[in-house]
Enzyme design. Structure first.
Site, PDB file in Angstrom:
ATOM      1  N   GLY A 282      33.013  89.441  37.773  1.00 17.46           N
ATOM      2  CA  GLY A 282      31.967  88.836  38.584  1.00 17.46           C
ATOM      3  C   GLY A 282      31.217  89.901  39.351  1.00 17.46           C
ATOM      4  O   GLY A 282      31.760  90.980  39.625  1.00 17.46           O
TER       5      GLY A 282
ATOM      6  N   GLN B 123      25.781  93.310  45.855  1.00 16.73           N
ATOM      7  CA  GLN B 123      26.619  94.471  45.534  1.00 16.73           C
ATOM      8  C   GLN B 123      25.828  95.587  44.870  1.00 16.73           C
ATOM      9  O   GLN B 123      26.287  96.729  44.818  1.00 16.73           O
ATOM     10  CB  GLN B 123      27.777  94.064  44.606  1.00 16.73           C
ATOM     11  CG  GLN B 123      28.801  93.164  45.264  1.00 16.73           C
ATOM     12  CD  GLN B 123      29.900  92.798  44.292  1.00 16.73           C
ATOM     13  OE1 GLN B 123      29.787  91.818  43.571  1.00 16.73           O
ATOM     14  NE2 GLN B 123      30.957  93.592  44.251  1.00 16.73           N
TER      15      GLN B 123
ATOM     16  N   CYS C 113      37.818  93.911  44.052  1.00 13.05           N
ATOM     17  CA  CYS C 113      36.366  93.774  44.126  1.00 13.05           C
ATOM     18  C   CYS C 113      35.752  95.109  43.714  1.00 13.05           C
ATOM     19  O   CYS C 113      36.239  96.164  44.116  1.00 13.05           O
ATOM     20  CB  CYS C 113      35.960  93.428  45.558  1.00 13.05           C
ATOM     21  SG  CYS C 113      34.182  93.291  45.798  1.00 13.05           S
ATOM     22  N   LEU C 114      34.693  95.039  42.927  1.00 17.88           N
ATOM     23  CA  LEU C 114      34.034  96.274  42.477  1.00 17.88           C
ATOM     24  C   LEU C 114      33.496  97.071  43.664  1.00 17.88           C
ATOM     25  O   LEU C 114      33.285  98.265  43.551  1.00 17.88           O
ATOM     26  CB  LEU C 114      32.892  95.941  41.507  1.00 17.88           C
ATOM     27  CG  LEU C 114      33.348  95.309  40.182  1.00 17.88           C
ATOM     28  CD1 LEU C 114      32.150  94.885  39.348  1.00 17.88           C
ATOM     29  CD2 LEU C 114      34.224  96.263  39.399  1.00 17.88           C
TER      30      LEU C 114
ATOM     31  N   HIS D 148      34.489  83.855  45.456  1.00 20.28           N
ATOM     32  CA  HIS D 148      34.389  85.263  45.864  1.00 20.28           C
ATOM     33  C   HIS D 148      32.926  85.731  45.831  1.00 20.28           C
ATOM     34  O   HIS D 148      32.440  86.375  46.761  1.00 20.28           O
ATOM     35  CB  HIS D 148      35.268  86.095  44.915  1.00 20.28           C
ATOM     36  CG  HIS D 148      35.259  87.571  45.142  1.00 20.28           C
ATOM     37  ND1 HIS D 148      36.387  88.297  45.470  1.00 20.28           N
ATOM     38  CD2 HIS D 148      34.260  88.483  45.054  1.00 20.28           C
ATOM     39  CE1 HIS D 148      36.071  89.576  45.583  1.00 20.28           C
ATOM     40  NE2 HIS D 148      34.787  89.722  45.333  1.00 20.28           N
ATOM     41  N   GLU D 149      32.205  85.349  44.764  1.00 22.14           N
ATOM     42  CA  GLU D 149      30.795  85.766  44.636  1.00 22.14           C
ATOM     43  C   GLU D 149      29.924  85.081  45.687  1.00 22.14           C
ATOM     44  O   GLU D 149      29.013  85.694  46.240  1.00 22.14           O
ATOM     45  CB  GLU D 149      30.258  85.468  43.235  1.00 22.14           C
ATOM     46  CG  GLU D 149      30.951  86.185  42.097  1.00 22.14           C
ATOM     47  CD  GLU D 149      31.225  87.645  42.354  1.00 22.14           C
ATOM     48  OE1 GLU D 149      30.409  88.315  43.037  1.00 22.14           O
ATOM     49  OE2 GLU D 149      32.257  88.127  41.893  1.00 22.14           O
TER      50      GLU D 149
ATOM     51  N   HIS E 205      30.097  86.894  48.805  1.00 24.49           N
ATOM     52  CA  HIS E 205      29.239  88.091  48.820  1.00 24.49           C
ATOM     53  C   HIS E 205      27.824  87.740  49.293  1.00 24.49           C
ATOM     54  O   HIS E 205      27.191  88.503  50.018  1.00 24.49           O
ATOM     55  CB  HIS E 205      29.139  88.704  47.411  1.00 24.49           C
ATOM     56  CG  HIS E 205      30.243  89.665  47.075  1.00 24.49           C
ATOM     57  ND1 HIS E 205      30.505  90.789  47.819  1.00 24.49           N
ATOM     58  CD2 HIS E 205      31.135  89.688  46.049  1.00 24.49           C
ATOM     59  CE1 HIS E 205      31.524  91.457  47.272  1.00 24.49           C
ATOM     60  NE2 HIS E 205      31.923  90.804  46.200  1.00 24.49           N
TER      61      HIS E 205
HETATM   62 NI    NI Z   1      33.508  91.348  44.935  1.00 25.47          NI
END
Ligand code: NI
Length: 180
Positions: A46, A51, A91-92, A133-134, A137
């Site tokens: 995701g 991000q 998380c990235l 989660h997204e 963000h």
């Molecule tokens: Ni994330």
């Protein structure tokens, strides 16, 4: 298509609340395509536009093993949450960190798709976790916000040090958690 740079915690741009997309035009579709490419290359399941430094309400998700379930959500909203489960998340934007987070087990959501058409769906398990989660963000919220203050400070210091030294977080040798 192009690979986009993923911002890392504690970059203040990750704390912005993303703005709604007024029209799903060619620019938004291009962003979606680049976000998919960036997410698959990471690899992650995701990615939210914030991000990659774009404060618009756009997320991409694919929890399949073989890139067969791409889901682009524009202006996503979670309509219902049900149950509770704890999953190991990563998380990235927070490289090298995996921690358990408690979220709703099942959700219903609505959004616009890549063509700007309204969609509504239900999700459970990893997909439900990923969409939650997204959506976090898009509100400027990160999964580390669910951890203790002490833990969050430790993570922050470690990532700041890595940035200063120009060293990347060690790539996990095995799948320790889900990179969302
Ligand atoms: Ni994330």
């Amino acid at each position: 298509m192009a690979l986009l740079e993923v911002l890392h915690y504690p970059d203040p741009r990750l704390r912005r609340r993303a703005k709604p997309v007024a029209a799903v035009d060619a620019t938004v579709r291009r962003l979606i395509d680049d976000m998919f490419e960036t997410m698959y290359a990471a690899p992650g399941v995701g990615l939210a536009a914030v991000q990659v430094g774009v404060d618009r309400r756009v997320v991409v998700v694919d929890v399949s093993e073989d890139k067969s379930a791409p889901l682009a959500l524009v202006n996503p909203e979670i309509l219902e949450r049900e149950g509770e489960e704890e999953m190991q998340e990563g998380c990235l934007s927070v490289p090298g960190v995996y921690e358990p987070v408690r979220r709703a087990e099942r959700i219903r959501y609505r959004a616009l798709d890549r063509d700007g058409a309204p969609i509504e769906g239900a999700a459970e398990g990893l997909l439900a976790v990923c969409i939650q989660h997204e959506c976090d963000h898009l509100e400027g919220r990160l999964f580390v916000d669910y951890l203790s203050e002490l833990k969050r400070q430790r993570i922050r210091k470690r990532l700041e040090k890595q940035r200063r030294l120009g060293t990347e977080a060690p790539r996990p040798g095995r799948r320790e958690g889900t990179l969302i």
